[in-house]
Write a protein that holds these residues in place. Sequence first.
Motif, PDB file in Angstrom:
ATOM      1  N   GLU A  14       0.824  -1.206   0.000  1.00 59.27           N
ATOM      2  CA  GLU A  14       0.000   0.000   0.000  1.00 59.27           C
ATOM      3  C   GLU A  14       0.865   1.266   0.000  1.00 59.27           C
ATOM      4  O   GLU A  14       0.485   2.281  -0.606  1.00 59.27           O
ATOM      5  CB  GLU A  14      -0.954  -0.025   1.187  1.00 59.27           C
ATOM      6  CG  GLU A  14      -2.060  -1.083   1.037  1.00 59.27           C
ATOM      7  CD  GLU A  14      -3.003  -1.135   2.210  1.00 59.27           C
ATOM      8  OE1 GLU A  14      -4.188  -1.490   2.012  1.00 59.27           O
ATOM      9  OE2 GLU A  14      -2.568  -0.823   3.349  1.00 59.27           O
ATOM     10  N   ARG A  15       2.026   1.207   0.642  1.00 61.33           N
ATOM     11  CA  ARG A  15       2.948   2.352   0.578  1.00 61.33           C
ATOM     12  C   ARG A  15       3.492   2.540  -0.831  1.00 61.33           C
ATOM     13  O   ARG A  15       3.605   3.665  -1.330  1.00 61.33           O
ATOM     14  CB  ARG A  15       4.107   2.140   1.563  1.00 61.33           C
ATOM     15  CG  ARG A  15       3.781   2.484   3.002  1.00 61.33           C
ATOM     16  CD  ARG A  15       5.048   2.600   3.850  1.00 61.33           C
ATOM     17  NE  ARG A  15       5.777   1.338   3.899  1.00 61.33           N
ATOM     18  CZ  ARG A  15       5.583   0.401   4.832  1.00 61.33           C
ATOM     19  NH1 ARG A  15       4.675   0.590   5.779  1.00 61.33           N
ATOM     20  NH2 ARG A  15       6.300  -0.700   4.835  1.00 61.33           N
ATOM     21  N   ILE A  16       3.797   1.441  -1.491  1.00 62.17           N
ATOM     22  CA  ILE A  16       4.308   1.522  -2.868  1.00 62.17           C
ATOM     23  C   ILE A  16       3.261   2.132  -3.799  1.00 62.17           C
ATOM     24  O   ILE A  16       3.564   3.010  -4.616  1.00 62.17           O
ATOM     25  CB  ILE A  16       4.711   0.124  -3.372  1.00 62.17           C
ATOM     26  CG1 ILE A  16       5.899  -0.409  -2.580  1.00 62.17           C
ATOM     27  CG2 ILE A  16       5.033   0.158  -4.867  1.00 62.17           C
ATOM     28  CD1 ILE A  16       6.216  -1.860  -2.867  1.00 62.17           C
ATOM     29  N   LEU A  17       2.023   1.678  -3.665  1.00 59.13           N
ATOM     30  CA  LEU A  17       0.954   2.132  -4.564  1.00 59.13           C
ATOM     31  C   LEU A  17       0.375   3.480  -4.147  1.00 59.13           C
ATOM     32  O   LEU A  17      -0.232   4.183  -4.960  1.00 59.13           O
ATOM     33  CB  LEU A  17      -0.162   1.087  -4.606  1.00 59.13           C
ATOM     34  CG  LEU A  17       0.228  -0.315  -5.112  1.00 59.13           C
ATOM     35  CD1 LEU A  17      -0.980  -1.241  -5.085  1.00 59.13           C
ATOM     36  CD2 LEU A  17       0.818  -0.254  -6.512  1.00 59.13           C
ATOM     37  N   GLY A  18       0.478   3.806  -2.878  1.00 57.14           N
ATOM     38  CA  GLY A  18      -0.062   5.069  -2.395  1.00 57.14           C
ATOM     39  C   GLY A  18      -1.558   5.075  -2.215  1.00 57.14           C
ATOM     40  O   GLY A  18      -2.179   6.146  -2.188  1.00 57.14           O
ATOM     41  N   VAL A  19      -2.157   3.890  -2.090  1.00 57.23           N
ATOM     42  CA  VAL A  19      -3.611   3.784  -1.909  1.00 57.23           C
ATOM     43  C   VAL A  19      -3.902   2.686  -0.894  1.00 57.23           C
ATOM     44  O   VAL A  19      -3.049   1.838  -0.599  1.00 57.23           O
ATOM     45  CB  VAL A  19      -4.344   3.463  -3.234  1.00 57.23           C
ATOM     46  CG1 VAL A  19      -4.184   4.592  -4.230  1.00 57.23           C
ATOM     47  CG2 VAL A  19      -3.851   2.138  -3.826  1.00 57.23           C
ATOM     48  N   THR A  20      -5.126   2.698  -0.352  1.00 56.71           N
ATOM     49  CA  THR A  20      -5.574   1.632   0.551  1.00 56.71           C
ATOM     50  C   THR A  20      -6.262   0.553  -0.273  1.00 56.71           C
ATOM     51  O   THR A  20      -7.219   0.834  -1.008  1.00 56.71           O
ATOM     52  CB  THR A  20      -6.550   2.187   1.604  1.00 56.71           C
ATOM     53  OG1 THR A  20      -5.879   3.193   2.369  1.00 56.71           O
ATOM     54  CG2 THR A  20      -7.036   1.078   2.524  1.00 56.71           C
ATOM     55  N   LEU A  21      -5.794  -0.677  -0.163  1.00 55.37           N
ATOM     56  CA  LEU A  21      -6.334  -1.768  -0.966  1.00 55.37           C
ATOM     57  C   LEU A  21      -7.459  -2.525  -0.273  1.00 55.37           C
ATOM     58  O   LEU A  21      -8.356  -3.055  -0.941  1.00 55.37           O
ATOM     59  CB  LEU A  21      -5.216  -2.759  -1.327  1.00 55.37           C
ATOM     60  CG  LEU A  21      -4.077  -2.209  -2.186  1.00 55.37           C
ATOM     61  CD1 LEU A  21      -3.016  -3.279  -2.393  1.00 55.37           C
ATOM     62  CD2 LEU A  21      -4.606  -1.714  -3.525  1.00 55.37           C
ATOM     63  N   TYR A  22      -7.420  -2.574   1.067  1.00 57.10           N
ATOM     64  CA  TYR A  22      -8.415  -3.359   1.800  1.00 57.10           C
ATOM     65  C   TYR A  22      -8.877  -2.608   3.041  1.00 57.10           C
ATOM     66  O   TYR A  22      -8.124  -1.822   3.626  1.00 57.10           O
ATOM     67  CB  TYR A  22      -7.839  -4.718   2.231  1.00 57.10           C
ATOM     68  CG  TYR A  22      -7.436  -5.591   1.074  1.00 57.10           C
ATOM     69  CD1 TYR A  22      -8.356  -6.410   0.426  1.00 57.10           C
ATOM     70  CD2 TYR A  22      -6.124  -5.580   0.607  1.00 57.10           C
ATOM     71  CE1 TYR A  22      -7.988  -7.190  -0.648  1.00 57.10           C
ATOM     72  CE2 TYR A  22      -5.743  -6.360  -0.472  1.00 57.10           C
ATOM     73  CZ  TYR A  22      -6.677  -7.159  -1.097  1.00 57.10           C
ATOM     74  OH  TYR A  22      -6.313  -7.924  -2.169  1.00 57.10           O
ATOM     75  N   GLU A  23     -10.111  -2.868   3.420  1.00 60.90           N
ATOM     76  CA  GLU A  23     -10.662  -2.346   4.667  1.00 60.90           C
ATOM     77  C   GLU A  23     -11.021  -3.519   5.566  1.00 60.90           C
ATOM     78  O   GLU A  23     -11.621  -4.497   5.112  1.00 60.90           O
ATOM     79  CB  GLU A  23     -11.907  -1.495   4.390  1.00 60.90           C
ATOM     80  CG  GLU A  23     -11.615  -0.215   3.614  1.00 60.90           C
ATOM     81  CD  GLU A  23     -12.880   0.579   3.318  1.00 60.90           C
ATOM     82  OE1 GLU A  23     -13.984   0.003   3.495  1.00 60.90           O
ATOM     83  OE2 GLU A  23     -12.760   1.743   2.912  1.00 60.90           O
ATOM     84  N   ARG A  24     -10.642  -3.420   6.834  1.00 69.50           N
ATOM     85  CA  ARG A  24     -10.959  -4.481   7.775  1.00 69.50           C
ATOM     86  C   ARG A  24     -12.394  -4.344   8.271  1.00 69.50           C
ATOM     87  O   ARG A  24     -12.892  -3.237   8.479  1.00 69.50           O
ATOM     88  CB  ARG A  24     -10.015  -4.446   8.969  1.00 69.50           C
ATOM     89  CG  ARG A  24      -8.580  -4.846   8.627  1.00 69.50           C
ATOM     90  CD  ARG A  24      -7.720  -4.838   9.867  1.00 69.50           C
ATOM     91  NE  ARG A  24      -6.361  -5.263   9.593  1.00 69.50           N
ATOM     92  CZ  ARG A  24      -5.936  -6.519   9.619  1.00 69.50           C
ATOM     93  NH1 ARG A  24      -6.806  -7.482   9.906  1.00 69.50           N
ATOM     94  NH2 ARG A  24      -4.683  -6.822   9.380  1.00 69.50           N
ATOM     95  N   GLY A  25     -13.048  -5.487   8.451  1.00 69.05           N
ATOM     96  CA  GLY A  25     -14.405  -5.499   8.958  1.00 69.05           C
ATOM     97  C   GLY A  25     -14.591  -6.657   9.911  1.00 69.05           C
ATOM     98  O   GLY A  25     -13.668  -7.458  10.139  1.00 69.05           O
ATOM     99  N   PRO A  26     -15.792  -6.789  10.485  1.00 73.31           N
ATOM    100  CA  PRO A  26     -16.037  -7.866  11.455  1.00 73.31           C
ATOM    101  C   PRO A  26     -15.937  -9.258  10.837  1.00 73.31           C
ATOM    102  O   PRO A  26     -15.733 -10.235  11.542  1.00 73.31           O
ATOM    103  CB  PRO A  26     -17.463  -7.577  11.962  1.00 73.31           C
ATOM    104  CG  PRO A  26     -18.086  -6.742  10.879  1.00 73.31           C
ATOM    105  CD  PRO A  26     -16.978  -5.925  10.298  1.00 73.31           C
ATOM    106  N   ARG A  27     -16.087  -9.358   9.519  1.00 77.16           N
ATOM    107  CA  ARG A  27     -16.038 -10.661   8.866  1.00 77.16           C
ATOM    108  C   ARG A  27     -14.797 -10.820   7.989  1.00 77.16           C
ATOM    109  O   ARG A  27     -14.806 -11.561   7.015  1.00 77.16           O
ATOM    110  CB  ARG A  27     -17.297 -10.877   8.042  1.00 77.16           C
ATOM    111  CG  ARG A  27     -18.576 -10.904   8.865  1.00 77.16           C
ATOM    112  CD  ARG A  27     -19.783 -11.218   8.011  1.00 77.16           C
ATOM    113  NE  ARG A  27     -21.002 -11.287   8.801  1.00 77.16           N
ATOM    114  CZ  ARG A  27     -22.215 -11.546   8.298  1.00 77.16           C
ATOM    115  NH1 ARG A  27     -22.342 -11.740   6.996  1.00 77.16           N
ATOM    116  NH2 ARG A  27     -23.274 -11.591   9.088  1.00 77.16           N
ATOM    117  N   GLY A  28     -13.751 -10.092   8.303  1.00 77.33           N
ATOM    118  CA  GLY A  28     -12.532 -10.220   7.513  1.00 77.33           C
ATOM    119  C   GLY A  28     -12.182  -8.908   6.838  1.00 77.33           C
ATOM    120  O   GLY A  28     -12.409  -7.826   7.398  1.00 77.33           O
TER     121      GLY A  28
END
Length: 313
Positions: free
Chosen positions: A50-64
């Motif tokens: 994510e640092r390399i790309l400069g974006v957030t790829l995933y968001e954590r949630g209660p089901r993963g």
Amino acid sequence: MEIPRMLDGRLKFRHLLLVEALSGQGSVVGAAAALHVTQPVVTRSLQDLERILGVTLYERGPRGIQPTEFGDAFTQYARLALAQMNQASRHLQEIADATRGHVVIGTHLAGSNLLLPRAIARLKQDRPALRIVVREATPETLLEDLVAGKIDFIIGRLATVPPGGTVQQTLHEETVRVVARSGHPLAARTHIPLDELIACPWILPGVETALRTELEEFFHRNDCPLPPDRVETTAFLTIRQLLVETDMVAALPELIGASDPRLTALPISLDLVGARVGITRAAGRRLSPASEAMMQSLVAIADSVHPPTDRSD
């Protein structure tokens, strides 16, 4: 010239494998197990990517974890890159030893009963060391595997419009018939009213298939409901055994019924219900020599079963 951040040497092959695992497993735990590493390694690698790309790829949630819009987009490209590298590796191996190699074929009901087995037998006569893997699944699952490079091509019923990122090659046209066991009470009849046929127990394809949609449209055109007594499956062995051992009926590609003396086509027309059987492959992806040979064998067998058709889809 400014070097794009994904080409500046920091992005590694392991990052692509990481994204494929995270998106496929839906959790850090699952990705770690799939990659045979620890959870902290997965977490650190994701943060690095994510640092390399400069974006957030995933968001954590209660089901993963759930991929963001960036995650969805990058996963698609990662899977394409991995599929191409897998093909490249196999291609080089087959060039080194042209008698070997392997091909992975996805199949569903149409084409799996007669066309594919004969094509495999024909090819194995000339290339006995060739490893052939056949995977049977729903059309949707097979398309996902095709895009991901897990299978080389799909043989079966073709969609009216090729799915995005794929090309189709027609092998033959096939009529769909209502099939039952040879000793079925309706088998000796010369005329069967549709309402009487609807009253029979049926085997219908799953709702995710094109054939199911066409059958529903057929019943609707004839002001008939779906058969109330029905089983829904696309598993060919299950379908055939139910037909042989019970009084169930099923709408199947004509070759399936014709190739088994225990089955017979009933005297009723499904008018507009039919099938184009052929090959679906990923657009822009070069096939390995083994896959090319398998496709040539399929074309030859199709020509021996049906007159050649226009295959310029």
